[in-house]
Design a protein around this motif. Structure first.
Motif, PDB file in Angstrom:
ATOM      1  N   THR A 198      14.557 -22.411  -2.687  1.00 32.03           N
ATOM      2  CA  THR A 198      14.966 -22.070  -4.048  1.00 32.03           C
ATOM      3  C   THR A 198      15.523 -20.658  -4.062  1.00 32.03           C
ATOM      4  O   THR A 198      15.023 -19.769  -3.368  1.00 32.03           O
ATOM      5  CB  THR A 198      13.784 -22.172  -5.031  1.00 32.03           C
ATOM      6  OG1 THR A 198      12.777 -21.219  -4.659  1.00 32.03           O
ATOM      7  CG2 THR A 198      13.166 -23.560  -5.005  1.00 32.03           C
ATOM      8  N   ASN A 199      16.604 -20.460  -4.827  1.00 31.14           N
ATOM      9  CA  ASN A 199      17.196 -19.131  -5.040  1.00 31.14           C
ATOM     10  C   ASN A 199      17.495 -18.420  -3.716  1.00 31.14           C
ATOM     11  O   ASN A 199      17.022 -17.306  -3.456  1.00 31.14           O
ATOM     12  CB  ASN A 199      16.281 -18.268  -5.906  1.00 31.14           C
ATOM     13  CG  ASN A 199      15.937 -18.931  -7.220  1.00 31.14           C
ATOM     14  OD1 ASN A 199      16.813 -19.425  -7.922  1.00 31.14           O
ATOM     15  ND2 ASN A 199      14.654 -18.981  -7.551  1.00 31.14           N
ATOM     16  N   ILE A 200      18.299 -19.071  -2.866  1.00 29.07           N
ATOM     17  CA  ILE A 200      18.581 -18.534  -1.533  1.00 29.07           C
ATOM     18  C   ILE A 200      19.137 -17.119  -1.612  1.00 29.07           C
ATOM     19  O   ILE A 200      20.085 -16.845  -2.344  1.00 29.07           O
ATOM     20  CB  ILE A 200      19.588 -19.429  -0.789  1.00 29.07           C
ATOM     21  CG1 ILE A 200      19.075 -20.861  -0.687  1.00 29.07           C
ATOM     22  CG2 ILE A 200      19.868 -18.884   0.609  1.00 29.07           C
ATOM     23  CD1 ILE A 200      20.050 -21.807  -0.032  1.00 29.07           C
ATOM     24  N   GLY A 201      18.540 -16.222  -0.830  1.00 28.06           N
ATOM     25  CA  GLY A 201      19.042 -14.857  -0.705  1.00 28.06           C
ATOM     26  C   GLY A 201      18.675 -13.912  -1.818  1.00 28.06           C
ATOM     27  O   GLY A 201      18.956 -12.714  -1.730  1.00 28.06           O
ATOM     28  N   SER A 202      18.039 -14.422  -2.881  1.00 30.29           N
ATOM     29  CA  SER A 202      17.675 -13.556  -4.004  1.00 30.29           C
ATOM     30  C   SER A 202      16.249 -13.037  -3.827  1.00 30.29           C
ATOM     31  O   SER A 202      15.523 -13.430  -2.913  1.00 30.29           O
ATOM     32  CB  SER A 202      17.785 -14.334  -5.314  1.00 30.29           C
ATOM     33  OG  SER A 202      16.756 -15.311  -5.404  1.00 30.29           O
ATOM     34  N   SER A 203      15.862 -12.148  -4.718  1.00 34.51           N
ATOM     35  CA  SER A 203      14.517 -11.566  -4.639  1.00 34.51           C
ATOM     36  C   SER A 203      13.434 -12.595  -4.916  1.00 34.51           C
ATOM     37  O   SER A 203      12.275 -12.397  -4.543  1.00 34.51           O
ATOM     38  CB  SER A 203      14.395 -10.413  -5.640  1.00 34.51           C
ATOM     39  OG  SER A 203      14.672 -10.869  -6.954  1.00 34.51           O
ATOM     40  N   SER A 204      13.820 -13.723  -5.553  1.00 35.40           N
ATOM     41  CA  SER A 204      12.837 -14.766  -5.860  1.00 35.40           C
ATOM     42  C   SER A 204      12.926 -15.950  -4.902  1.00 35.40           C
ATOM     43  O   SER A 204      12.423 -17.029  -5.197  1.00 35.40           O
ATOM     44  CB  SER A 204      13.034 -15.259  -7.304  1.00 35.40           C
ATOM     45  OG  SER A 204      14.366 -15.723  -7.508  1.00 35.40           O
ATOM     46  N   GLN A 205      13.556 -15.734  -3.746  1.00 29.06           N
ATOM     47  CA  GLN A 205      13.708 -16.813  -2.767  1.00 29.06           C
ATOM     48  C   GLN A 205      12.352 -17.368  -2.350  1.00 29.06           C
ATOM     49  O   GLN A 205      11.405 -16.628  -2.098  1.00 29.06           O
ATOM     50  CB  GLN A 205      14.448 -16.303  -1.531  1.00 29.06           C
ATOM     51  CG  GLN A 205      14.490 -17.297  -0.377  1.00 29.06           C
ATOM     52  CD  GLN A 205      15.249 -16.779   0.821  1.00 29.06           C
ATOM     53  OE1 GLN A 205      16.471 -16.739   0.807  1.00 29.06           O
ATOM     54  NE2 GLN A 205      14.553 -16.362   1.869  1.00 29.06           N
ATOM     55  N   GLN A 206      12.278 -18.699  -2.272  1.00 26.73           N
ATOM     56  CA  GLN A 206      11.085 -19.380  -1.792  1.00 26.73           C
ATOM     57  C   GLN A 206      11.503 -20.483  -0.830  1.00 26.73           C
ATOM     58  O   GLN A 206      12.477 -21.191  -1.071  1.00 26.73           O
ATOM     59  CB  GLN A 206      10.285 -19.978  -2.944  1.00 26.73           C
ATOM     60  CG  GLN A 206       9.632 -18.953  -3.856  1.00 26.73           C
ATOM     61  CD  GLN A 206       8.829 -19.615  -4.969  1.00 26.73           C
ATOM     62  OE1 GLN A 206       9.380 -20.331  -5.795  1.00 26.73           O
ATOM     63  NE2 GLN A 206       7.531 -19.387  -4.967  1.00 26.73           N
ATOM     64  N   VAL A 207      10.756 -20.636   0.249  1.00 28.34           N
ATOM     65  CA  VAL A 207      11.067 -21.622   1.277  1.00 28.34           C
ATOM     66  C   VAL A 207       9.843 -22.515   1.485  1.00 28.34           C
ATOM     67  O   VAL A 207       8.722 -22.013   1.637  1.00 28.34           O
ATOM     68  CB  VAL A 207      11.467 -20.946   2.607  1.00 28.34           C
ATOM     69  CG1 VAL A 207      11.754 -21.999   3.670  1.00 28.34           C
ATOM     70  CG2 VAL A 207      12.678 -20.049   2.400  1.00 28.34           C
ATOM     71  N   PHE A 208      10.084 -23.827   1.501  1.00 26.37           N
ATOM     72  CA  PHE A 208       9.006 -24.794   1.702  1.00 26.37           C
ATOM     73  C   PHE A 208       9.395 -25.732   2.839  1.00 26.37           C
ATOM     74  O   PHE A 208      10.498 -26.278   2.855  1.00 26.37           O
ATOM     75  CB  PHE A 208       8.755 -25.613   0.436  1.00 26.37           C
ATOM     76  CG  PHE A 208       8.388 -24.780  -0.766  1.00 26.37           C
ATOM     77  CD1 PHE A 208       7.059 -24.575  -1.097  1.00 26.37           C
ATOM     78  CD2 PHE A 208       9.380 -24.201  -1.551  1.00 26.37           C
ATOM     79  CE1 PHE A 208       6.712 -23.810  -2.202  1.00 26.37           C
ATOM     80  CE2 PHE A 208       9.043 -23.434  -2.659  1.00 26.37           C
ATOM     81  CZ  PHE A 208       7.707 -23.231  -2.983  1.00 26.37           C
ATOM     82  N   LEU A 209       8.506 -25.915   3.792  1.00 22.96           N
ATOM     83  CA  LEU A 209       8.714 -26.836   4.892  1.00 22.96           C
ATOM     84  C   LEU A 209       7.687 -27.954   4.788  1.00 22.96           C
ATOM     85  O   LEU A 209       6.483 -27.690   4.846  1.00 22.96           O
ATOM     86  CB  LEU A 209       8.591 -26.120   6.238  1.00 22.96           C
ATOM     87  CG  LEU A 209       8.778 -26.992   7.484  1.00 22.96           C
ATOM     88  CD1 LEU A 209      10.190 -27.567   7.530  1.00 22.96           C
ATOM     89  CD2 LEU A 209       8.499 -26.183   8.749  1.00 22.96           C
ATOM     90  N   ASP A 210       8.172 -29.175   4.585  1.00 22.55           N
ATOM     91  CA  ASP A 210       7.290 -30.332   4.386  1.00 22.55           C
ATOM     92  C   ASP A 210       6.277 -30.067   3.282  1.00 22.55           C
ATOM     93  O   ASP A 210       5.097 -30.430   3.375  1.00 22.55           O
ATOM     94  CB  ASP A 210       6.583 -30.687   5.699  1.00 22.55           C
ATOM     95  CG  ASP A 210       7.557 -31.131   6.778  1.00 22.55           C
ATOM     96  OD1 ASP A 210       8.612 -31.695   6.424  1.00 22.55           O
ATOM     97  OD2 ASP A 210       7.276 -30.913   7.976  1.00 22.55           O
ATOM     98  N   GLY A 211       6.739 -29.377   2.221  1.00 23.10           N
ATOM     99  CA  GLY A 211       5.912 -29.108   1.048  1.00 23.10           C
ATOM    100  C   GLY A 211       5.043 -27.872   1.142  1.00 23.10           C
ATOM    101  O   GLY A 211       4.460 -27.447   0.146  1.00 23.10           O
ATOM    102  N   ALA A 212       4.945 -27.254   2.330  1.00 18.32           N
ATOM    103  CA  ALA A 212       4.099 -26.072   2.506  1.00 18.32           C
ATOM    104  C   ALA A 212       4.947 -24.809   2.424  1.00 18.32           C
ATOM    105  O   ALA A 212       6.001 -24.720   3.070  1.00 18.32           O
ATOM    106  CB  ALA A 212       3.374 -26.129   3.850  1.00 18.32           C
ATOM    107  N   PRO A 213       4.533 -23.794   1.632  1.00 20.14           N
ATOM    108  CA  PRO A 213       5.329 -22.564   1.510  1.00 20.14           C
ATOM    109  C   PRO A 213       5.345 -21.785   2.825  1.00 20.14           C
ATOM    110  O   PRO A 213       4.377 -21.768   3.575  1.00 20.14           O
ATOM    111  CB  PRO A 213       4.614 -21.791   0.410  1.00 20.14           C
ATOM    112  CG  PRO A 213       3.215 -22.320   0.410  1.00 20.14           C
ATOM    113  CD  PRO A 213       3.308 -23.750   0.808  1.00 20.14           C
ATOM    114  N   MET A 214       6.503 -21.140   3.094  1.00 18.13           N
ATOM    115  CA  MET A 214       6.655 -20.310   4.278  1.00 18.13           C
ATOM    116  C   MET A 214       6.875 -18.865   3.856  1.00 18.13           C
ATOM    117  O   MET A 214       7.359 -18.589   2.753  1.00 18.13           O
ATOM    118  CB  MET A 214       7.847 -20.789   5.128  1.00 18.13           C
ATOM    119  CG  MET A 214       7.766 -22.228   5.580  1.00 18.13           C
ATOM    120  SD  MET A 214       9.187 -22.695   6.618  1.00 18.13           S
ATOM    121  CE  MET A 214       8.870 -21.723   8.088  1.00 18.13           C
ATOM    122  N   ASP A 215       6.542 -17.952   4.750  1.00 23.10           N
ATOM    123  CA  ASP A 215       6.752 -16.535   4.476  1.00 23.10           C
ATOM    124  C   ASP A 215       8.247 -16.257   4.554  1.00 23.10           C
ATOM    125  O   ASP A 215       8.838 -16.303   5.627  1.00 23.10           O
ATOM    126  CB  ASP A 215       5.998 -15.690   5.502  1.00 23.10           C
ATOM    127  CG  ASP A 215       6.076 -14.198   5.186  1.00 23.10           C
ATOM    128  OD1 ASP A 215       6.361 -13.866   4.013  1.00 23.10           O
ATOM    129  OD2 ASP A 215       5.854 -13.386   6.100  1.00 23.10           O
TER     130      ASP A 215
END
Length: 404
Positions: free
Chosen positions: A105-122
């Motif tokens: 979500t929101n790639i490259g922005s300050s609110s970017q979030q990454v999920f792999l198979d539903g689990a959040p990543m750092d």
């Protein structure tokens, strides 16, 4: 010589595109907004929209286009502003690790979030590389105006999990003098999740994109007239094909599927699916597969079936889509990899002694299953001690049901 593109605005006449192939040569060709312009060799000036004067000139930096004396902007049809959706999805498969889903979500922005198979990543702002399953390298990149994920060097385009699988596939076959026959396939045309393939190679084509650079720098343009879509190749309309033309002549499909309990990966490659000269290989070994054959016995007696789903062929293993099957198999292999007895029952493909039609081997029970397809679904006819008994039951059921 690669095609040259320019973009200019002519006031009330709006924005226009000029494309020139082989500028200044005997084979020079000029298009204005996809329409071929009369431009024999040596012709450098043309009349544009609203009586504008278009002039090609060669400078030290290369060719330029003057529009009423003003240098026009160079245009790249494959570039432009990078589309950054609020949520982007990708789906990829790793050998021995099954299928995985990446959501950002929101790639490259300050609110970017990454999920792999539903689990959040750092993934703080600016983080574009991550470690995936099995120490794989995942990298977010901007390619041709869209975001892609590169998995161990392989580019994966965005996947829309909400697309309508019943959307019709649009297929066009066209020929070019220099490069021969080609095929354009478009799924979910004009909608979210649009996918465009030229000769089985996916092109970046976010929703709303209707012009592309095709083989030999030709201009491919999709136009909508009411409910119908038309393909123009260098301004010439192409007759629409059909779903029977999904696979281009000589095209190949590849799948990787995992053996349960062991997680061992096997490769299946098929050329000319469902057509004359069909060829099937499992782990590099050819499998007897005359035209029309879509079911095969795989490693350990697994039932392999090719099915046409929408706009592409899909592989089903023991009645499950290969992606779901791989996910289940990878889970089983991690949970019970130490079960050597079960692993030893998963034999390699025996081409010379393939099981008869309608028969599969159950490695866990050591029995032979008779199966028949009725109404698009498989029905189990029972377990038998020998493949001949199972095949006899299959033939009896086939005759009883009046199936050819």
């Amino acid at each position: 010589m690669a095609a040259l593109w320019w973009k200019f605005n002519s006031g009330e006449a709006g924005t226009h595109l000029v494309r020139v192939k082989d500028a200044g040569l005997a084979s020079q060709e000029v298009w204005l907004d996809g329409i071929h312009v009369d431009a024999p060799p040596g012709t450098m000036t043309f009349t544009g929209p609203a009586a504008t004067l278009l002039e090609l000139q060669q400078s030290d930096a290369g060719w330029i286009l003057l529009v009423d004396g003003t240098v026009a902007e160079v245009y790249d049809p494959g570039m432009g502003l990078v589309e950054t959706p609020a949520v982007a999805w990708w789906r990829f498969t790793l050998q021995g690790m099954g299928t995985h889903h990446l959501r950002v979500t929101n790639i490259g922005s300050s609110s970017q979030q990454v999920f792999l198979d539903g689990a959040p990543m750092d993934a703080p702002e600016g983080t574009m590389t991550f470690t995936g399953p099995g120490a794989s390298l995942l990298e977010l990149q901007k390619r041709d105006g869209v975001w892609v994920v590169v998995v161990d060097g392989v580019v994966v385009h965005q996947h829309n999990p909400n697309v309508d699988p019943t959307d019709p596939l649009h297929v066009w076959n066209f020929s070019l003098p220099a490069t021969g026959l080609h095929q354009l396939r478009v799924a979910h045309i004009g909608r979210a999740g649009q996918e465009v393939f030229v000769d089985n190679v996916q092109l970046p084509a976010p929703e709303g994109t209707t012009t592309f650079t095709g083989p030999g720098a030709c201009l491919l343009e999709l136009q909508q007239h009411g409910d119908q879509w038309t393909l123009l190749v260098d301004g010439v309309a192409v007759e629409v094909g059909s779903n029977d033309d999904v696979a281009t002549p000589g095209a190949e499909a590849h799948w990787t599927f995992l053996a349960p309990h062991t997680g061992t990966a096997h490769q299946m490659r098929v050329a000319n699916i469902g057509r004359k000269c069909q060829e099937v290989f499992i782990d590099g070994t050819p499998v007897p597969a005359p035209e029309g054959t879509t079911m095969f016995t795989g490693p350990g007696g697994a039932l392999l079936e090719l099915r046409l789903r929408g706009h592409a062929w899909a592989l089903f293993v023991d009645g499950m889509g290969v992606e779901d099957y791989n996910a289940r198999s990878s889970t089983l292999s991690m949970a019970g990899a130490s079960d050597a007895a079960l692993a030893s029952k998963r034999a390699a493909v025996d081409v010379a002694g393939s099981l008869p039609q309608g028969v599969s081997y159950d490695a866990e029970s050591g029995s032979y299953k008779a199966n028949i397809r009725v109404g698009g679904k498989f029905k189990c006819l029972g377990d038998f001690a020998t493949p001949d008994e199972a095949h006899a039951q299959y033939l009896a059921a086939k005759q009883q049901m009046g199936l050819s």
